[in-house]
Structure formats: structure tokens, C-alpha cells
Design a protein around this motif. Structure first.
Motif, PDB file in Angstrom:
ATOM      1  N   ALA A 112       0.825  -1.205   0.000  1.00 23.36           N
ATOM      2  CA  ALA A 112       0.000   0.000   0.000  1.00 23.36           C
ATOM      3  C   ALA A 112       0.858   1.253   0.000  1.00 23.36           C
ATOM      4  CB  ALA A 112      -0.924   0.006   1.217  1.00 23.36           C
ATOM      5  N   GLU A 113       0.358   2.303  -0.669  1.00 23.37           N
ATOM      6  CA  GLU A 113       1.063   3.589  -0.684  1.00 23.37           C
ATOM      7  C   GLU A 113       1.203   4.144   0.722  1.00 23.37           C
ATOM      8  OE1 GLU A 113       0.746   6.719  -4.021  1.00 23.37           O
ATOM      9  OE2 GLU A 113      -1.215   5.763  -3.943  1.00 23.37           O
ATOM     10  N   ASP A 114       0.077   4.249   1.411  1.00 23.55           N
ATOM     11  CA  ASP A 114       0.039   4.791   2.769  1.00 23.55           C
ATOM     12  C   ASP A 114      -0.665   3.756   3.638  1.00 23.55           C
ATOM     13  OD1 ASP A 114      -0.663   6.109   5.166  1.00 23.55           O
ATOM     14  OD2 ASP A 114      -0.614   8.063   4.182  1.00 23.55           O
ATOM     15  N   GLU A 116      -1.376  -5.395  -4.638  1.00 26.65           N
ATOM     16  CA  GLU A 116      -0.926  -3.997  -4.595  1.00 26.65           C
ATOM     17  C   GLU A 116      -2.118  -3.080  -4.751  1.00 26.65           C
ATOM     18  OE1 GLU A 116       0.792  -0.177  -5.648  1.00 26.65           O
ATOM     19  OE2 GLU A 116       0.131  -1.393  -7.334  1.00 26.65           O
ATOM     20  N   ILE A 117      -2.239  -2.098  -3.852  1.00 23.98           N
ATOM     21  CA  ILE A 117      -3.351  -1.158  -3.902  1.00 23.98           C
ATOM     22  C   ILE A 117      -2.820   0.277  -3.871  1.00 23.98           C
ATOM     23  CG2 ILE A 117      -4.976  -2.747  -2.778  1.00 23.98           C
ATOM     24  CD1 ILE A 117      -4.597  -1.175  -0.185  1.00 23.98           C
ATOM     25  N   ALA A 131      -6.494   5.160  -3.308  1.00 25.51           N
ATOM     26  CA  ALA A 131      -7.881   5.084  -3.769  1.00 25.51           C
ATOM     27  C   ALA A 131      -7.867   4.831  -5.270  1.00 25.51           C
ATOM     28  CB  ALA A 131      -8.640   6.372  -3.455  1.00 25.51           C
ATOM     29  N   GLY A 132      -8.779   4.000  -5.733  1.00 28.01           N
ATOM     30  CA  GLY A 132      -8.896   3.763  -7.166  1.00 28.01           C
ATOM     31  C   GLY A 132      -7.924   2.721  -7.677  1.00 28.01           C
ATOM     32  N   MET A 133      -7.556   2.861  -8.961  1.00 28.11           N
ATOM     33  CA  MET A 133      -6.721   1.870  -9.631  1.00 28.11           C
ATOM     34  C   MET A 133      -5.252   2.027  -9.262  1.00 28.11           C
ATOM     35  SD  MET A 133      -8.547  -0.154 -11.549  1.00 28.11           S
ATOM     36  CE  MET A 133      -7.424  -0.811 -12.765  1.00 28.11           C
ATOM     37  N   PRO A 134      -4.596   0.922  -8.868  1.00 27.62           N
ATOM     38  CA  PRO A 134      -3.148   1.000  -8.691  1.00 27.62           C
ATOM     39  C   PRO A 134      -2.467   1.265 -10.032  1.00 27.62           C
ATOM     40  CG  PRO A 134      -3.905  -1.272  -8.571  1.00 27.62           C
ATOM     41  CD  PRO A 134      -5.131  -0.422  -8.625  1.00 27.62           C
ATOM     42  N   SER A 174      -1.234   7.078 -11.486  1.00 30.38           N
ATOM     43  CA  SER A 174      -0.742   8.139 -10.593  1.00 30.38           C
ATOM     44  C   SER A 174      -0.179   7.598  -9.277  1.00 30.38           C
ATOM     45  CB  SER A 174      -1.855   9.166 -10.311  1.00 30.38           C
ATOM     46  OG  SER A 174      -2.250   9.820 -11.492  1.00 30.38           O
ATOM     47  N   ASP A 175       0.436   6.416  -9.333  1.00 31.30           N
ATOM     48  CA  ASP A 175       1.174   5.909  -8.186  1.00 31.30           C
ATOM     49  C   ASP A 175       2.347   5.065  -8.727  1.00 31.30           C
ATOM     50  OD1 ASP A 175       0.572   3.197  -8.571  1.00 31.30           O
ATOM     51  OD2 ASP A 175      -0.728   3.021  -6.838  1.00 31.30           O
ATOM     52  N   PRO A 176       3.275   4.656  -7.873  1.00 27.19           N
ATOM     53  CA  PRO A 176       4.496   3.990  -8.366  1.00 27.19           C
ATOM     54  C   PRO A 176       4.326   2.505  -8.655  1.00 27.19           C
ATOM     55  CG  PRO A 176       4.626   4.227  -6.006  1.00 27.19           C
ATOM     56  CD  PRO A 176       3.335   4.897  -6.425  1.00 27.19           C
ATOM     57  N   GLY A 177       3.120   2.017  -8.744  1.00 20.23           N
ATOM     58  CA  GLY A 177       2.891   0.592  -8.960  1.00 20.23           C
ATOM     59  C   GLY A 177       3.546   0.045 -10.214  1.00 20.23           C
ATOM     60  N   TYR A 178       3.737   0.906 -11.224  1.00 18.30           N
ATOM     61  CA  TYR A 178       4.326   0.426 -12.470  1.00 18.30           C
ATOM     62  C   TYR A 178       5.740  -0.120 -12.255  1.00 18.30           C
ATOM     63  CZ  TYR A 178       7.294   4.581 -12.854  1.00 18.30           C
ATOM     64  OH  TYR A 178       8.237   5.545 -12.629  1.00 18.30           O
TER      65      TYR A 178
END
Length: 284
Positions: free
Chosen positions: A43-45, A89-90, A93-96, A99-103
Motif C-alpha cells: 500500500a502507498e500509505d 498492490e493497492i 484510492a482507485g486503480m493501482p 498516478s502511483d508507483p505501482g508500475y
């Protein structure tokens, strides 16, 4: 070429699991099951996600995976999956990955031949798009724009000429400055939509021209996270004469632009050769 079958083997794998963007009822049955059954949730946070997961009845071991530790953490998580662990991986909010480092984690999994399994679900920009009233095909999603006005301008120049719907995110405390900056590049008659608090109690769509929406927020404090959508440019390009184009360059230079950047911007906006405009400008 690389092929992947997500169900071809019983080793560890990565699930990309969307979470609700507001309304908790938007969690899917499959997403909840994966979150409950996974060995770890990245999780991001972990504090924000911990509250969300508790509300939907998921209690599982979380690991922090965010932009500050993603490059170092990704190999560790991949090693766990290679040893048989299942990781979900989440995003906050919304799709991983959106706009997050999931890639970064996805890339490392692909390199290590670890299966990546995406789940469908909520995303703020697609939710706003389908209710905007604008043509949804094609569209361009920009995520979060840079904060400085000068760095935003090239993006607005692209949106100004775009034949597709343009979409970006903005926070409430920067919204007014961003809209005013947009109005220095994009005509105030252009239709836009400001969508806020999507799927929540105070969900709202403010629709109108750019000028009307700017005036609305001059009188009403922005609240909540925003998705901004700009209608496609459907106007046929007006063919201007060289003297008219040179005058436009001079106007931008008078506003503080360098000659080089002004020539480039005017050439792009009017679909003429930058080199030819350069020659015309310096020999006028």
C-alpha cells in the motif's frame, strides 16, 4: 516477445487491486477476496489504506510501497513472490499504477517472470469522463500537472489544440491558480467540467465555459479533490497570414516569453512550420 498466463502456475503472483474512490460499496467481491487471501498487501500509505481495509472487513499484513521506497522495495517484494507469496498492490484510492508507483513493481515482476493479474475497478478520471458529456473517444489523461505556472503552460498548449478530451487531477488549494493559468492559454469560451468528491455524498459536476467555471470558484471555495476535463478542440484551424503570425509572436515576447519559445508556441497553435515561421519572423 513475452507471453504471460496468470493462471499457468501455482507460484506467487502480483494482483493489482482497485479500491473505492469514495463509496465503499464500490469494492468488488473478487477484490475483497483477493485482499483477504493475499499473503501481503502493498500500500502507498498503510495508515490510510488500513482504515479503508478495516471498513470493508479486511485485516491483513500490509507493507509500505510508495514513491520514496519503490525502487528499493520492489526487488524485495519480487523475491517474496518468487518464493511463492501472493501480493496484492493497492493505491490510496482507485486503480493501482494510475498516478502511483505501482508500475515499478509491475516492471520488476515482468522481468522476473512473476505473473501480474489486474482486476477491474474504480478510477476517478474514467468515472468523471463518462458523466462529463464530452466525447470519450479519444481522451488524454495527464494525471497531476506540475505545480508551477510556467511548467503547466506546455501542457495547456497541448490541451488547447487537442482533438481529444483532456483530463487531469488537481487539489482544492491549487485549483483556482491552475484554472487562471489555463485561461492564459485556452480560450475562456472552451467548455470544461470540474468534477469533485466523486461517488461521495457531496459529489458535484461544475459544467460551463472556462470563464464561467473560473468565476464560480472566485465566489465558491473549492473543496475536495478535483478531476478537470477539457472539451476537444473541434474548431477548424484558422489560416493566418505571416504578418498576423509575426504579430502573435511579438505579443508573446512582450509578455515575457523568449523569441524561441514564442515562435514554437505560435507555430504549434497555428499548425505551421516552426522553421518557416522563424525565417519569416527574423526577415520581417
Amino acid at each position: 516477445m513475452q507471453q504471460q498466463s496468470s493462471y499457468a502456475r501455482a507460484t506467487g503472483k502480483l494482483y493489482l487491486v482497485p479500491t473505492p474512490i469514495g463509496n465503499l460499496e464500490d469494492i468488488t467481491i473478487r477484490a475483497k477476496r483477493i485482499l483477504q487471501e493475499a499473503d501481503y498487501i502493498a500500500a502507498e500509505d498503510t495508515r490510510t489504506s488500513g482504515l479503508l481495509l478495516a471498513q470493508i472487513g479486511v485485516h491483513n499484513h500490509m507493507v509500505a510501497f510508495h514513491k520514496y521506497n519503490s525502487k528499493a522495495k520492489a526487488p524485495e517484494l519480487v523475491k517474496l513472490m518468487q518464493d511463492g507469496a501472493v501480493i496484492a498492490e493497492i493505491s490510496d484510492a482507485g486503480m493501482p499504477v494510475i498516478s502511483d508507483p505501482g508500475y515499478i513493481l509491475v516492471q520488476e515482476c515482468i522481468k522476473a517472470d512473476v505473473p501480474v493479474v489486474p482486476l477491474p475497478g474504480a478510477s476517478a478520471f474514467t468515472t468523471a469522463l463518462i458523466a462529463s458529456g464530452f466525447d470519450a473517444q479519444p481522451f488524454t489523461y495527464y494525471g497531476f500537472l506540475p505545480r508551477k505556472a510556467g511548467e503547466q503552460k506546455p501542457f495547456f498548449e497541448q490541451m488547447n489544440e487537442a482533438r481529444a478530451t483532456s483530463i487531469f487531477y488537481e487539489s482544492p488549494h491549487r485549483l483556482v491558480k491552475t484554472l487562471n493559468n489555463m485561461a492564459t492559454v485556452i480560450a475562456t469560451e472552451r467548455q470544461i467540467v470540474a468534477a469533485r468528491e466523486l461517488t461521495k455524498i457531496h459529489e458535484e459536476f461544475i459544467r460551463g465555459t472556462l470563464g464561467e467555471v473560473c468565476r464560480y470558484f472566485d465566489q465558491n471555495d473549492p473543496r475536495g479533490e478535483f478531476v478537470i476535463l477539457i472539451a476537444p478542440n473541434t474548431a477548424a484551424p484558422v489560416q493566418k497570414s505571416w504578418p498576423e503570425l509575426i504579430k502573435l509572436v511579438d505579443e508573446q515576447v512582450a509578455r515575457g516569453e523568449s523569441k524561441k519559445s514564442a515562435i514554437k508556441a505560435v507555430a504549434q497553435a497555428n499548425r505551421v512550420s516552426k522553421n518557416e515561421l522563424y525565417e519569416q519572423y527574423h526577415h520581417s
